[in-house]
Design a protein around this motif. Sequence first.
Motif: not given
Length: 223
Positions: A162-184
């Motif tokens: 349904t795309g729900a998982a893609h939307a959730a992952l997209g949200g994660d990536l957006e937060i990571a971008r906004a917070q300048s996350i570069t390392a795990s």
Amino acid sequence: MDRVKITYFTDALCVWAYVSQVRMDELKANFEDAAELDSRYFHVFGDVANKIETAWRERGGLAAYRSHVREIVERFGHVEFHENTWNIDVPKSSMPAHLFLCAIRCAESSGRFAPDAGNRAAWAVREAFFRHGRNVSRAKVLLEIAESIGLPVADIEDAIGTGAAHAALGGDLEIARAQSITASPTLLFNEGRQRLTGNVGYRIIEANIRELLERAPGQLSWC
């Protein structure tokens, strides 16, 4: 502050997130009612071949990286490393695993899966890769992992379809971008104003949580 919210960013193929899981388990056990851990995903290994080529070409390539990871795992007594890991049937990307885990998070948040299903699945994926040498970029392998821990595959496939998982992952990536996350792994505290990155000891994590819990209302953090 009544409850500390921690956003925890990892890549499923990251060895430091694998060896650090015991610290997250300890954190949840010791701060069950005082800390809320919000697991998120971003891609250090979104393109594995390019990652290894770029970072390890001059240091011996994939074979050298595998030796590096094995040495890290062997430094810790609570985790294991399989002879096939980073050697045979190497994952193309961590993104399929992240999409899978976001699908489980969607099912959990909607009440279809029990609480903590996402955390159990994340650990099962890491163990499948590092301990059992399985290719966790393959959909078949990921669904077998779900079945092995008692999660209905149909609900996961529905969240992906349904795309729900893609939307959730997209949200994660957006937060990571906004917070300048570069390392795990990276832990964010205090609405992003404090962060701990990489192989951070448990006592350091604990000190950050206690400082936030114990400071007077309105007082600035000294962490």
